[in-house]
Enzyme design. Structure first.
Site, PDB file in Angstrom:
ATOM      1  N   CYS A 311     -45.549  17.500 -23.593  1.00 49.71           N
ATOM      2  CA  CYS A 311     -45.867  18.330 -22.903  1.00 49.71           C
ATOM      3  C   CYS A 311     -45.082  19.730 -22.421  1.00 49.71           C
ATOM      4  O   CYS A 311     -44.096  19.352 -21.744  1.00 49.71           O
ATOM      5  CB  CYS A 311     -46.437  17.848 -21.401  1.00 49.71           C
ATOM      6  SG  CYS A 311     -47.318  18.912 -20.363  1.00 49.71           S
ATOM      7  N   SER A 368     -46.289   8.355 -25.609  1.00 53.52           N
ATOM      8  CA  SER A 368     -45.143   8.451 -26.696  1.00 53.52           C
ATOM      9  C   SER A 368     -44.853   6.687 -26.754  1.00 53.52           C
ATOM     10  O   SER A 368     -44.499   6.270 -27.842  1.00 53.52           O
ATOM     11  CB  SER A 368     -43.869   8.995 -26.396  1.00 53.52           C
ATOM     12  OG  SER A 368     -43.224   8.426 -25.335  1.00 53.52           O
ATOM     13  N   ARG A 392     -48.827  14.087 -30.937  1.00 52.42           N
ATOM     14  CA  ARG A 392     -48.808  15.355 -30.571  1.00 52.42           C
ATOM     15  C   ARG A 392     -49.642  15.456 -29.078  1.00 52.42           C
ATOM     16  O   ARG A 392     -50.504  14.650 -28.916  1.00 52.42           O
ATOM     17  CB  ARG A 392     -49.703  16.084 -31.655  1.00 52.42           C
ATOM     18  CG  ARG A 392     -50.961  15.862 -31.762  1.00 52.42           C
ATOM     19  CD  ARG A 392     -51.855  16.473 -32.948  1.00 52.42           C
ATOM     20  NE  ARG A 392     -53.129  16.218 -32.882  1.00 52.42           N
ATOM     21  CZ  ARG A 392     -54.025  16.758 -33.811  1.00 52.42           C
ATOM     22  NH1 ARG A 392     -53.493  17.495 -34.922  1.00 52.42           N
ATOM     23  NH2 ARG A 392     -55.323  16.495 -33.988  1.00 52.42           N
ATOM     24  N   GLY A 393     -49.330  16.413 -28.422  1.00 50.87           N
ATOM     25  CA  GLY A 393     -49.843  16.847 -27.249  1.00 50.87           C
ATOM     26  C   GLY A 393     -51.473  17.277 -27.372  1.00 50.87           C
ATOM     27  O   GLY A 393     -51.583  17.867 -28.424  1.00 50.87           O
ATOM     28  N   MET A 394     -52.188  16.887 -26.499  1.00 52.55           N
ATOM     29  CA  MET A 394     -53.574  17.264 -26.489  1.00 52.55           C
ATOM     30  C   MET A 394     -53.674  18.730 -26.405  1.00 52.55           C
ATOM     31  O   MET A 394     -54.732  19.327 -26.598  1.00 52.55           O
ATOM     32  CB  MET A 394     -54.483  16.454 -25.608  1.00 52.55           C
ATOM     33  CG  MET A 394     -54.727  15.145 -26.101  1.00 52.55           C
ATOM     34  SD  MET A 394     -55.249  14.993 -27.814  1.00 52.55           S
ATOM     35  CE  MET A 394     -57.059  14.933 -27.466  1.00 52.55           C
ATOM     36  N   ARG A 407     -58.978  19.646 -22.639  1.00 55.60           N
ATOM     37  CA  ARG A 407     -58.391  19.742 -21.320  1.00 55.60           C
ATOM     38  C   ARG A 407     -57.364  20.836 -21.231  1.00 55.60           C
ATOM     39  O   ARG A 407     -56.970  21.117 -19.946  1.00 55.60           O
ATOM     40  CB  ARG A 407     -57.859  18.391 -21.194  1.00 55.60           C
ATOM     41  CG  ARG A 407     -56.164  18.361 -21.333  1.00 55.60           C
ATOM     42  CD  ARG A 407     -55.528  16.744 -21.118  1.00 55.60           C
ATOM     43  NE  ARG A 407     -54.500  16.658 -20.416  1.00 55.60           N
ATOM     44  CZ  ARG A 407     -53.901  15.646 -19.843  1.00 55.60           C
ATOM     45  NH1 ARG A 407     -54.973  14.565 -19.558  1.00 55.60           N
ATOM     46  NH2 ARG A 407     -53.014  15.798 -19.013  1.00 55.60           N
TER      47      ARG A 407
HETATM   48  P1  RVP Z   1     -45.821  10.498 -22.502  1.00 54.29           P
HETATM   49  O1  RVP Z   1     -46.238   9.098 -22.074  1.00 54.29           O
HETATM   50  O2  RVP Z   1     -44.568  11.017 -21.754  1.00 54.29           O
HETATM   51  O3  RVP Z   1     -45.582  10.749 -23.763  1.00 54.29           O
HETATM   52  O4  RVP Z   1     -46.818  11.445 -21.859  1.00 54.29           O
HETATM   53  C1  RVP Z   1     -48.454  11.179 -21.873  1.00 54.29           C
HETATM   54  C2  RVP Z   1     -49.299  12.039 -21.330  1.00 54.29           C
HETATM   55  O5  RVP Z   1     -48.921  13.404 -21.362  1.00 54.29           O
HETATM   56  C3  RVP Z   1     -50.784  11.817 -21.468  1.00 54.29           C
HETATM   57  O6  RVP Z   1     -51.248  10.726 -20.788  1.00 54.29           O
HETATM   58  C4  RVP Z   1     -51.199  13.208 -20.893  1.00 54.29           C
HETATM   59  O7  RVP Z   1     -51.308  13.133 -19.225  1.00 54.29           O
HETATM   60  C5  RVP Z   1     -50.063  14.341 -21.031  1.00 54.29           C
HETATM   61  N1  RVP Z   1     -50.433  14.913 -22.221  1.00 54.29           N
HETATM   62  C6  RVP Z   1     -51.162  14.803 -23.180  1.00 54.29           C
HETATM   63  N2  RVP Z   1     -51.136  16.021 -23.813  1.00 54.29           N
HETATM   64  C7  RVP Z   1     -50.466  16.836 -23.522  1.00 54.29           C
HETATM   65  C8  RVP Z   1     -50.033  18.222 -23.750  1.00 54.29           C
HETATM   66  O8  RVP Z   1     -50.387  18.733 -24.916  1.00 54.29           O
HETATM   67  N3  RVP Z   1     -49.347  19.032 -22.718  1.00 54.29           N
HETATM   68  N4  RVP Z   1     -49.845  16.230 -22.190  1.00 54.29           N
END
Ligand code: RVP
Length: 493
Positions: A311, A368, A392-394, A407
């Site tokens: 993120c 992750s 990848r981030g959403m 989102r």
């Molecule tokens: P992590 O576990 O640190 O990889 O974080 C996962 C979380 O990051 C997801 O559950 C979601 O809330 C958030 N996320 C998903 N996509 C993105 C983005 O593109 N910024 N962030």
């Protein structure tokens, strides 16, 4: 233009401190609790309890039905991502719900007029070794298995099923439970029992294999009908998806928004919550005020503004809240209303997960950590001799281009013209989710042991934090050594 501020701008620099995982440690306490005796049962929403309060993230490189099934079997919960159309999502919910069903509803049946050869081919194609034989209006006439068929295949292929089938069928009523079904199977030396209504019409089938599989997962997350539980991410304005997955039996809907403290989002989430049977968790938020806006209707609140590994919200927008403070602020409000809190994002180690619970969360969500497992979508790639999976981030360009960045999308976003808040990356390949969960939960239980708490509610009451300096952080990691063998639960990267 003159501003109407009554306070000097410099007052803004009197800022409160906000902490995250590495800033704190749990203070060890006198204990009589062995890690094996720690019970991690907790709630994810007002009516859904999990024996393992761990959720896999609603991301298109993390949770589809395969991971959701694996998570639920081991007591956690998978949250299906929203980068697929509504029909696909319903089919995914169905796959999870069917995975460990006691009573199979889509039964492969044979007709008495088919030849044994036809039925043999059909059973092979469907991957079953037996089938109830039913009339045109589904009345159970007999049951046929591969062993019944074998002698007939040798003498001729024109024989009809009615000659080969067993016609004294042991059946059971709709309300049969696993124990009764198993007793019937042992008593009559059979492996499957058709379920019938009062008129002897087939309504389902219970198999020995199904029962044994369920026994293996004795702490699985199951609904009232014994089916595995599943969560589904819903865009804040996607009432159609919400209605469809609710009807398909989804247990928890997650209104999935990067900034849920938004009036339009809250209004829509409230309407969705009122129109579905499933619990509705709303997120993400990161402040006390946001929690106050949600406690009136949400069945759970998800916390995380910018902590995720992929993120970039904090650097792109300059906004965010370090996760331990965010969780604690939301939990202060939510706990007064008895609403569960989920800490979402930024968790790298089991220690982070149990710190999030100490800060007030009831459950944790990880992306992750699970993206590198076999059960997550995507293939394994090798780079510089090491194996990885895509993650990848959403809110990354790739996810938004393929429609999954709902989102993070803004009204102004045109087709190719995004302001991403996430990156596309790779995460080390990890093998099966089973061993990953084992390490995660094992570490959490050890944390409970150090604090002397046998249950999650007790742990939340007893746990205290100490603040860690940067020297303290360095001391906490492996240091001044060269690691020769990788530990299954620690990597210094
Ligand atoms: P992590 O576990 O640190 O990889 O974080 C996962 C979380 O990051 C997801 O559950 C979601 O809330 C958030 N996320 C998903 N996509 C993105 C983005 O593109 N910024 N962030």
């Amino acid at each position: 233009m003159a501003t109407n501020r009554s306070e000097p701008f410099s007052e803004k620099l009197r800022v409160p401190e906000a902490l995250t995982f590495d800033d704190v440690l749990l203070r060890p306490k006198e204990s009589r609790v062995e890690p094996d005796d720690a019970d991690t049962a907790s709630r994810v929403s007002t009516s859904v309890e999990l024996s393992v309060p761990v959720l896999s993230a609603a991301m298109d490189t993390v949770t589809e039905s395969e991971l959701a099934i694996a998570m639920a079997r081991r007591g956690g919960l998978g949250v299906l991502h929203q980068n697929m159309d509504v029909e696909e999502t319903v089919a995914e919910v169905d796959r999870v719900k069917r995975a460990d069903e006691l009573v199979i509803r889509e039964v492969v049946t044979a007709s008495p007029k088919q030849t044994v050869r036809e039925v043999d081919a059909m059973m092979e194609e469907e991957g079953v070794s037996g089938a109830p034989v039913v009339s045109e209006d589904d009345e159970v006439l007999g049951i046929i298995s591969a062993t019944d068929i074998r002698p007939y295949l040798e003498v001729g292929d024109r024989d009809e099923v009615r000659e080969a089938m067993t016609d004294e069928v042991i059946t059971a009523p709709e309300d049969v439970d696993a124990r009764n079904a198993l007793e019937l199977m042992y008593e009559h030396k059979i492996e499957r029992v058709p379920i019938v209504d009062d008129g002897n019409h087939l309504t389902g089938l219970v198999t020995m294999q199904g029962i044994l599989q369920r026994r293996e997962y004795d702490s699985a997350a199951r609904d009232d009908e014994g089916r595995l539980r599943v969560g589904v991410a819903i865009g804040p304005f996607e009432s159609e998806r919400a209605t469809a997955v609710d009807a398909a039996g989804a247990d928890v809907l997650f209104i999935d928004c990067a900034h849920a403290h938004n009036r339009n989002v809250i209004e829509s989430a409230r309407e969705i919550e009122a129109s579905v049977e499933a619990d509705v968790v709303v997120g993400n938020v990161g402040t006390r005020e946001a929690a106050e806006a949600l406690v009136g209707f949400a069945d759970g609140i998800k916390v995380g503004i910018g902590p995720g590994s992929i993120c970039t919200t904090r650097v792109v927008t300059g906004t965010g809240m370090p996760q331990i403070t965010a969780v604690a602020q939301v939990a202060d409000v939510a706990s007064e209303h008895d609403i569960p809190v989920i800490a979402d994002g930024g968790i790298r180690y089991s220690g982070d997960a149990i710190k999030a619970i100490a800060a007030g969360a009831d459950a944790v969500m990880l992306g992750s950590y699970f993206a590198g497992t076999d059960e997550a979508p995507g293939r394994v790639v090798t780079m510089n001799g090491k194996r990885y999976k895509q993650y990848r981030g959403m809110g990354s360009v790739g996810a938004m281009q393929s429609g999954g960045g709902e989102r993070y999308l803004k009204d102004t976003d045109e087709d190719e013209d995004f302001v991403p808040e996430g990156v596309e990356a790779a995460t080390p390949y990890k093998g099966s989710v089973e061993s990953e969960l084992f390490q995660l939960v094992g570490g959490m239980k050890s944390g409970m042991g150090y604090v002397g708490a046998e249950t999650i509610p007790e742990f939340k009451r007893r746990a205290e934090f100490v603040r860690v300096s940067s020297a303290g952080q360095t001391e906490g990691h492996a240091h001044d050594v060269v690691i020769t063998d990788e530990a299954p639960n620690y990597s210094p990267d």
